[in-house]
Design a protein around this motif. Structure first.
Motif, PDB file in Angstrom:
ATOM      1  N   VAL A  44       0.845  -1.442   0.203  1.00 46.25           N
ATOM      2  CA  VAL A  44       0.114   0.280  -0.109  1.00 46.25           C
ATOM      3  C   VAL A  44       0.656   1.014  -0.468  1.00 46.25           C
ATOM      4  N   PRO A  45       0.325   2.866  -0.720  1.00 44.46           N
ATOM      5  CA  PRO A  45       1.326   3.761  -0.601  1.00 44.46           C
ATOM      6  C   PRO A  45       1.072   3.483   1.117  1.00 44.46           C
ATOM      7  N   ALA A  46       2.785   4.845   0.812  1.00 40.67           N
ATOM      8  CA  ALA A  46       3.108   5.330   2.432  1.00 40.67           C
ATOM      9  C   ALA A  46       2.128   6.738   2.937  1.00 40.67           C
ATOM     10  N   ALA A  47       0.967   6.221   4.272  1.00 38.05           N
ATOM     11  CA  ALA A  47       0.330   7.438   4.439  1.00 38.05           C
ATOM     12  C   ALA A  47       1.300   7.988   4.685  1.00 38.05           C
ATOM     13  N   GLN A  48       0.728  10.007   4.557  1.00 36.35           N
ATOM     14  CA  GLN A  48       1.359  11.281   4.882  1.00 36.35           C
ATOM     15  C   GLN A  48       0.540  11.948   6.156  1.00 36.35           C
ATOM     16  N   PRO A  49       0.958  12.622   7.119  1.00 38.38           N
ATOM     17  CA  PRO A  49       1.747  11.731   8.004  1.00 38.38           C
ATOM     18  C   PRO A  49       2.159  10.736   8.456  1.00 38.38           C
ATOM     19  N   THR A  50       3.130   9.360   8.530  1.00 36.13           N
ATOM     20  CA  THR A  50       3.165   8.432   8.799  1.00 36.13           C
ATOM     21  C   THR A  50       4.597   8.746   9.919  1.00 36.13           C
ATOM     22  N   GLY A  51       4.555   7.442  10.768  1.00 38.45           N
ATOM     23  CA  GLY A  51       5.435   7.058  11.611  1.00 38.45           C
ATOM     24  C   GLY A  51       7.241   6.340  11.008  1.00 38.45           C
ATOM     25  N   LYS A  52       7.634   6.153  11.482  1.00 37.59           N
ATOM     26  CA  LYS A  52       9.157   5.380  11.163  1.00 37.59           C
ATOM     27  C   LYS A  52       8.291   3.757   9.967  1.00 37.59           C
ATOM     28  N   SER A  53       9.523   4.010   9.522  1.00 38.28           N
ATOM     29  CA  SER A  53       9.690   2.675   8.125  1.00 38.28           C
ATOM     30  C   SER A  53      10.700   1.745   8.194  1.00 38.28           C
ATOM     31  N   VAL A  54      10.590   0.486   8.492  1.00 38.72           N
ATOM     32  CA  VAL A  54      11.885  -0.226   8.776  1.00 38.72           C
ATOM     33  C   VAL A  54      12.199  -0.978   7.269  1.00 38.72           C
ATOM     34  N   ALA A  55      13.630  -1.391   6.551  1.00 40.77           N
ATOM     35  CA  ALA A  55      13.502  -2.523   5.421  1.00 40.77           C
ATOM     36  C   ALA A  55      13.844  -3.496   6.146  1.00 40.77           C
ATOM     37  N   ILE A  56      13.828  -4.419   6.087  1.00 38.86           N
ATOM     38  CA  ILE A  56      14.227  -6.174   6.508  1.00 38.86           C
ATOM     39  C   ILE A  56      14.089  -6.304   4.862  1.00 38.86           C
ATOM     40  N   THR A  57      15.819  -7.068   4.803  1.00 41.22           N
ATOM     41  CA  THR A  57      15.934  -7.979   3.551  1.00 41.22           C
ATOM     42  C   THR A  57      15.535 -10.274   4.038  1.00 41.22           C
ATOM     43  N   THR A 143       3.828 -18.048  11.368  1.00 40.14           N
ATOM     44  CA  THR A 143       3.104 -17.712   9.992  1.00 40.14           C
ATOM     45  C   THR A 143       4.413 -16.680   9.985  1.00 40.14           C
ATOM     46  N   PHE A 144       4.313 -16.646   7.853  1.00 38.03           N
ATOM     47  CA  PHE A 144       5.401 -15.388   8.132  1.00 38.03           C
ATOM     48  C   PHE A 144       5.374 -14.343   7.729  1.00 38.03           C
ATOM     49  N   PRO A 145       3.987 -14.016   7.817  1.00 39.31           N
ATOM     50  CA  PRO A 145       3.783 -12.359   8.060  1.00 39.31           C
ATOM     51  C   PRO A 145       4.101 -11.906   9.962  1.00 39.31           C
ATOM     52  N   GLU A 146       4.265 -13.262  10.957  1.00 37.68           N
ATOM     53  CA  GLU A 146       3.728 -13.093  12.085  1.00 37.68           C
ATOM     54  C   GLU A 146       5.417 -12.214  12.607  1.00 37.68           C
ATOM     55  N   SER A 147       6.727 -13.057  11.923  1.00 38.27           N
ATOM     56  CA  SER A 147       7.542 -13.380  11.819  1.00 38.27           C
ATOM     57  C   SER A 147       8.069 -12.151  11.780  1.00 38.27           C
ATOM     58  N   LEU A 148       7.763 -11.737  10.121  1.00 40.13           N
ATOM     59  CA  LEU A 148       8.241 -10.588   9.307  1.00 40.13           C
ATOM     60  C   LEU A 148       7.889  -8.731  10.591  1.00 40.13           C
ATOM     61  N   PHE A 149       7.010  -9.328  10.888  1.00 38.42           N
ATOM     62  CA  PHE A 149       6.353  -8.207  11.103  1.00 38.42           C
ATOM     63  C   PHE A 149       7.151  -7.938  12.457  1.00 38.42           C
ATOM     64  N   ARG A 150       7.404  -9.308  13.634  1.00 39.26           N
ATOM     65  CA  ARG A 150       7.740  -9.034  15.216  1.00 39.26           C
ATOM     66  C   ARG A 150       8.470  -8.440  14.677  1.00 39.26           C
ATOM     67  N   LEU A 151      10.248  -8.641  13.792  1.00 38.64           N
ATOM     68  CA  LEU A 151      11.556  -8.004  12.996  1.00 38.64           C
ATOM     69  C   LEU A 151      11.023  -6.766  13.148  1.00 38.64           C
ATOM     70  N   ALA A 152      10.056  -6.534  12.306  1.00 38.62           N
ATOM     71  CA  ALA A 152      10.458  -4.561  12.037  1.00 38.62           C
ATOM     72  C   ALA A 152       9.755  -4.091  13.469  1.00 38.62           C
ATOM     73  N   GLN A 153       8.682  -5.028  14.137  1.00 38.35           N
ATOM     74  CA  GLN A 153       8.638  -3.861  15.648  1.00 38.35           C
ATOM     75  C   GLN A 153       9.832  -3.936  16.238  1.00 38.35           C
ATOM     76  N   VAL A 154      11.105  -5.205  16.805  1.00 33.46           N
ATOM     77  CA  VAL A 154      12.022  -5.284  17.473  1.00 33.46           C
ATOM     78  C   VAL A 154      13.217  -3.946  16.872  1.00 33.46           C
ATOM     79  N   ALA A 155      13.096  -4.063  15.039  1.00 36.18           N
ATOM     80  CA  ALA A 155      14.143  -3.193  14.630  1.00 36.18           C
ATOM     81  C   ALA A 155      13.225  -1.714  15.255  1.00 36.18           C
ATOM     82  N   VAL A 156      12.594  -1.390  15.164  1.00 41.72           N
ATOM     83  CA  VAL A 156      12.492   0.186  15.037  1.00 41.72           C
ATOM     84  C   VAL A 156      12.183   0.566  16.687  1.00 41.72           C
ATOM     85  N   ASP A 157      11.548  -0.890  17.505  1.00 38.86           N
ATOM     86  CA  ASP A 157      11.213  -0.294  18.949  1.00 38.86           C
ATOM     87  C   ASP A 157      12.689  -0.386  19.540  1.00 38.86           C
TER      88      ASP A 157
END
Length: 368
Positions: A44-57, A143-157
């Motif tokens: 989805v398009p990034a919202a404005q204004p938005t919070g942080k973002s993180v790139a995960i490989t 699930t894949f989304p759970e592991s992906l979003f959990r790493l995003a949460q840890v990285a951002v927090d």
């Protein structure tokens, strides 16, 4: 051994197995909310204004649907690589994942704003020299989304300076899939070893933190053992930190693993909590075999064993639990990292008898 004693032991083990199975079913039935599926990864398009973002490989042994690109629990014949950009909503609360209620909305939920398929493992190069990385290996029933979003949460927090890399193995994503998940983790050992070897050989990669949670801790330990047995000591020596959080590993099996791996520098850190309810269940499913992640780190015999094998046991049971299983405390550890990073290595937050190093966001034993 007499028949009466054998029958009694059989009844005891059978009762324990039944209690464990009942506990698993209670957890399964209590999870009334649907698990996140592939729709949560809609770009989805990034919202404005938005919070942080993180790139995960992502480096994954999961299969993928040819039409949709969704990751499945099938075992891929060759690894899949991709880079996700994930937006975090401005209202984000530390340690939480704000899941989309319907369609992803970056102003209110975690949302994927970009996906870039990769032909091979490729990190984003740092502008000021070598890029530090953290390889996260998720646990059972993910699930894949759970592991992906959990790493995003840890990285951002944690505002991690390391670039996050998710090693996603094909967990079935079901609470009754314990044996299938163990097999899927074993299936992925060669690929995790290949990822670590690639990173270790890359001159643009700086420090490498390897972080395994739950059954992912077993996969990490098995991979390190495999690297050692195959003579790839140089890969292990390139690792800056190895952390096992709530590792779902049989105690005797871990003793064998660590004998082959040998002491690491710095020492391997093992985050334990005697009140971990998920590991209590897995111990029952494994025939009443104790798990490393439920070790009581204050026991003198345990401390002596840790010292002998060159590992650091860190009791994190005093940290607030993320959920009722007490199994995912690592997700809230990053809340303890000081927001001000002045001095970096000198800035540390007290966690009971241990300290949290904000540079690598891992726990290390307090020097005595």
């Amino acid at each position: 051994m007499g028949a009466g004693m054998r029958n009694t032991q059989s009844q005891n083990l059978g009762g324990l197995g039944m209690r464990a199975l009942c506990a698993v079913m209670i957890i399964a039935l209590s999870a009334c909310a649907p698990r996140p599926g592939g729709e949560t990864l809609t770009v989805v398009p990034a919202a404005q204004p938005t919070g942080k973002s993180v790139a995960i490989t992502v480096a994954s042994t999961r299969g993928r649907e040819a039409k949709t690109g969704d990751y499945t629990d099938a075992r891929a014949h060759q690894m899949n690589f991709e880079r996700f950009t994930i937006a975090i909503p401005p209202s984000h609360e530390a340690s939480r994942i704000e899941w989309p209620e319907e369609e992803p909305d970056p102003s209110r939920s975690f949302a994927v704003t970009a996906r870039e398929p990769l032909s091979a493992l490729d990190i984003q190069r740092g502008a000021g020299g070598r890029q530090d990385v953290m390889v996260f290996v998720h646990g059972y029933n993910q699930t894949f989304p759970e592991s992906l979003f959990r790493l995003a949460q840890v990285a951002v927090d944690g505002d991690l300076p390391e670039q996050p890399i998710l090693f996603a193995w094909p967990s079935a994503g079901t609470v009754v899939g314990y044996v299938a998940d163990k097999d899927a983790a074993a299936y992925s050992r060669d690929e995790l070893a290949a990822v670590l070897s690639t990173l270790a050989a890359d001159p643009d990669v700086g420090k490498i933190t390897l972080f395994g949670h739950s059954m992912g801790g077993w996969l990490v330990a098995e991979t390190l053992r495999q690297l050692r047995l195959s003579g790839k000591d140089a890969v292990i020596e390139r690792l800056s930190d190895v952390v096992l959080a709530a590792p779902d590993i049989d105690v005797d099996v871990f003793r064998k693993q660590i004998e082959v791996i040998g002491p690491l520098e710095p020492p391997m850190a093992i985050l334990v909590a005697p009140d971990d309810r998920a590991l209590r269940i897995s111990a029952g499913l494994a025939g009443a075999r104790p798990r490393v992640g439920r070790t009581n780190a204050s026991t003198p015999a345990v401390q002596a064993l840790a010292k002998k094998n060159g590992v650091q046991l860190v009791d994190i049971s005093g940290i607030g639990a993320v959920d009722g299983t007490h199994h995912n405390r690592f997700a809230s550890l990053v809340q303890l990292i000081p927001e001000q990073r002045d001095g970096l290595t000198q800035t540390r937050a007290q966690v009971g008898a241990f300290i949290l190093d904000p540079v690598s966001a891992t726990l290390v034993a307090l020097s005595r």
